[in-house]
Scaffold this active site. Structure first.
Site, PDB file in Angstrom:
ATOM      1  N   CYS A 227       0.881  -1.184   0.000  1.00 18.31           N
ATOM      2  CA  CYS A 227       0.000   0.000   0.000  1.00 18.31           C
ATOM      3  C   CYS A 227       0.909   1.222   0.000  1.00 18.31           C
ATOM      4  O   CYS A 227       1.045   1.920   1.005  1.00 18.31           O
ATOM      5  CB  CYS A 227      -0.923   0.004   1.206  1.00 18.31           C
ATOM      6  SG  CYS A 227      -1.878  -1.516   1.420  1.00 18.31           S
ATOM      7  N   ALA A 228       1.543   1.479  -1.138  1.00 17.04           N
ATOM      8  CA  ALA A 228       2.678   2.411  -1.177  1.00 17.04           C
ATOM      9  C   ALA A 228       2.282   3.868  -1.009  1.00 17.04           C
ATOM     10  O   ALA A 228       3.072   4.672  -0.516  1.00 17.04           O
ATOM     11  CB  ALA A 228       3.438   2.227  -2.492  1.00 17.04           C
ATOM     12  N   GLY A 231       4.641   6.965  -1.372  1.00 16.01           N
ATOM     13  CA  GLY A 231       5.925   6.291  -1.491  1.00 16.01           C
ATOM     14  C   GLY A 231       7.018   6.643  -0.512  1.00 16.01           C
ATOM     15  O   GLY A 231       8.185   6.341  -0.769  1.00 16.01           O
ATOM     16  N   GLY A 232       6.685   7.241   0.632  1.00 14.52           N
ATOM     17  CA  GLY A 232       7.723   7.569   1.611  1.00 14.52           C
ATOM     18  C   GLY A 232       8.521   6.353   2.055  1.00 14.52           C
ATOM     19  O   GLY A 232       9.757   6.363   2.069  1.00 14.52           O
ATOM     20  N   LYS A 233       7.811   5.267   2.384  1.00 13.04           N
ATOM     21  CA  LYS A 233       8.499   4.044   2.828  1.00 13.04           C
ATOM     22  C   LYS A 233       9.144   3.334   1.636  1.00 13.04           C
ATOM     23  O   LYS A 233      10.204   2.723   1.782  1.00 13.04           O
ATOM     24  CB  LYS A 233       7.522   3.120   3.554  1.00 13.04           C
ATOM     25  CG  LYS A 233       6.975   3.717   4.836  1.00 13.04           C
ATOM     26  CD  LYS A 233       5.982   2.801   5.508  1.00 13.04           C
ATOM     27  CE  LYS A 233       5.196   3.562   6.559  1.00 13.04           C
ATOM     28  NZ  LYS A 233       4.289   4.579   5.979  1.00 13.04           N
ATOM     29  N   ASP A 251      -0.359   0.215  -5.319  1.00 12.13           N
ATOM     30  CA  ASP A 251      -1.418   1.017  -4.692  1.00 12.13           C
ATOM     31  C   ASP A 251      -2.637   1.003  -5.594  1.00 12.13           C
ATOM     32  O   ASP A 251      -2.507   0.889  -6.819  1.00 12.13           O
ATOM     33  CB  ASP A 251      -0.974   2.462  -4.438  1.00 12.13           C
ATOM     34  CG  ASP A 251      -1.763   3.096  -3.294  1.00 12.13           C
ATOM     35  OD1 ASP A 251      -1.320   3.010  -2.137  1.00 12.13           O
ATOM     36  OD2 ASP A 251      -2.854   3.647  -3.564  1.00 12.13           O
ATOM     37  N   ASP A 298       1.481  -1.539   4.757  1.00 16.87           N
ATOM     38  CA  ASP A 298       1.146  -0.355   5.556  1.00 16.87           C
ATOM     39  C   ASP A 298      -0.312  -0.046   5.233  1.00 16.87           C
ATOM     40  O   ASP A 298      -0.613   0.727   4.339  1.00 16.87           O
ATOM     41  CB  ASP A 298       2.081   0.793   5.190  1.00 16.87           C
ATOM     42  CG  ASP A 298       1.798   2.048   6.001  1.00 16.87           C
ATOM     43  OD1 ASP A 298       1.122   1.941   7.035  1.00 16.87           O
ATOM     44  OD2 ASP A 298       2.246   3.137   5.588  1.00 16.87           O
ATOM     45  N   CYS A 351      -0.895   3.390  11.091  1.00 15.83           N
ATOM     46  CA  CYS A 351      -0.654   4.576  11.922  1.00 15.83           C
ATOM     47  C   CYS A 351      -1.919   4.849  12.739  1.00 15.83           C
ATOM     48  O   CYS A 351      -2.390   5.972  12.829  1.00 15.83           O
ATOM     49  CB  CYS A 351      -0.229   5.777  11.091  1.00 15.83           C
ATOM     50  SG  CYS A 351      -1.338   6.194   9.738  1.00 15.83           S
TER      51      CYS A 351
END
Length: 423
Positions: A227-228, A231-233, A251, A298, A351
């Site tokens: 679940c990009a 794209g931070g991770k 995604d 995520d 989160c």
């Protein structure tokens, strides 16, 4: 701008935001596009005022009852971000005396909801989960979040980036847990810095960096960020893999993946492959079943771990929306798990602060998939030489620990992660 005009503008923006038709940051951004004559200080006052109202909505609405005039104006006065004398010059005598009476209220005399400013459906489970730690958490959620950067280790060393920021009069300290992170003082303009333009760093919360670390993606592997989003991770994983192997960024939103493209260009990564999928059972997912070394899920969640940044979420989410999300989380995790080859690592993360999106999903998955052995997240972090790894984790049902990050304890957003190895 004249004080009275600025206060009226604040009230207008508060009114628009409290409709909760769109995320607060989108409402504020659109408002600024419509009012291009606003200067940087005026924009800061407007944004911070709105966020103060969102953070302390229950308290401010309670105090606003005793005032007069439009409700949004009273809320804007209570949340006003700026010098007191500037604010007072915009008020009439009646408003000044009302505001002084509000300022004189002793917090100890307030009802609990007016102190924690959370809807009861969020407050009750957190009290049950945290006991005496509930109040430090509630207090932390009323503050703004720090600004964290992740240094692109493919291109730069952390101390070099820190020194370059200092030359631009931007002070920072190394993050206490992530070996990639810098925590910056204040809210400096970063986008025009040469270091940003050449991809030396990205803005990323330290907790989010730890999720990427926990996957422990290595050179030459096949890795999926399921679940990009923007794209931070993904970028952190690609750098950890030293730009080798193959990293798929899945995604369901092509629009979100489009936001990854300029970041990807700056990063210098060529091992990232963005893939828009229709749903978690897409044919493109099926084709990779059993072939992947590491998968990060995520999952879409309530986002309640980010309330310091997105205080509107506590008013825009509901028990019903969380329940819908838990069904989606369970389905996505089960589908993503099929990608892994034997010996592969799976990380499920959110989160969110709520057990039903976190431990409950992980425990149900573990019970339904005995071929996935739980890994102790604290142990996994210590193997990565994170000395304080165990301090970031709490017990799971099977004796293995989950990563559990809390704003009041770790100064990160609220994050959860569970780790498994496929047998």
């Amino acid at each position: 701008m004249h004080p009275k005009a600025l206060l009226d503008t604040c009230a207008d923006l508060v009114r628009r935001t409290l409709r909760f038709e769109h995320p607060a940051d989108a409402v504020v951004s659109r408002f600024f596009r419509e009012h291009r004559n606003l200067g940087p200080r005026e924009r800061a006052t407007l944004a911070e005022t709105v966020y103060a109202v969102l953070r302390k909505k229950l308290l401010f609405e309670y105090l606003a009852r005793s005032g007069s005039g439009p409700k949004e104006r009273r809320l804007a006065i209570l949340g006003f971000h700026g010098p007191r004398d500037f604010l007072y010059s915009a008020l009439n005598m009646q408003e000044k005396s009302w505001l002084e009476a509000c300022n004189a209220v002793d917090p100890a005399d307030l009802l609990e909801p007016h102190r924690h400013n959370l809807p009861e459906w969020i407050a009750q489970p957190l009290k049950a989960q945290l006991g005496g730690e509930f109040w430090p958490l509630a207090e932390s959620l009323l503050q703004g979040a720090p600004l964290d950067l992740r240094v692109n280790i493919l291109k730069e060393k952390r101390e070099q980036v820190q020194a370059e920021l200092a030359q631009a009069a931007i002070q920072s300290v190394v993050t206490p847990y992530s070996p990639w992170g810098l925590r910056v003082q204040g809210k400096p303009a970063l986008a025009r810095l040469p270091a940003f333009e050449r991809g030396a760093f990205e803005v990323q919360d330290e907790g989010s960096q730890l999720l990427a670390l926990l996957l422990d993606a290595r050179r030459g592997e096949m890795v999926v960020d399921f679940c990009a989003g923007a794209g931070g991770k993904t970028l952190a994983l690609g750098a950890a893999m030293r730009n080798t192997g193959r990293l798929y960024a899945f995604d369901t939103s092509a629009h979100r993946l489009d936001a990854l493209k300029p970041r990807l260009a700056r990063s210098g990564l060529s091992n990232v492959h963005p893939v828009a999928i229709a749903h978690e059972r897409d044919e493109r997912v099926k084709r990779l079943a059993g072939k992947i070394d590491r998968v990060l899920v995520d999952a879409p969640c309530s986002g309640l771990g980010t309330l310091r940044r997105n205080p509107d979420l506590k008013w825009r989410q509901s028990p019903q929306s969380v329940q819908e999300l838990t069904h989606k989380q369970a389905a996505i995790l089960a589908s993503a798990a099929r990608l892994l080859k034997p010996g592969g690592r799976l990380v499920y993360a959110t989160c969110s602060l709520l057990r039903e999106e976190n431990e409950a999903i992980a425990e149900a998955f573990g019970a339904a998939h005995p071929e996935f052995a739980p890994l102790d997240a604290g142990e996994a972090l210590e193997q990565l030489k994170l000395v304080q790894g165990r301090a970031l984790c709490s017990g799971g049902a099977t004796g293995s620990a989950y990563l559990r990050l809390w704003p009041h304890k770790h100064q990160t957003d609220g994050f959860f992660a569970a780790v498994w190895t496929r047998q």
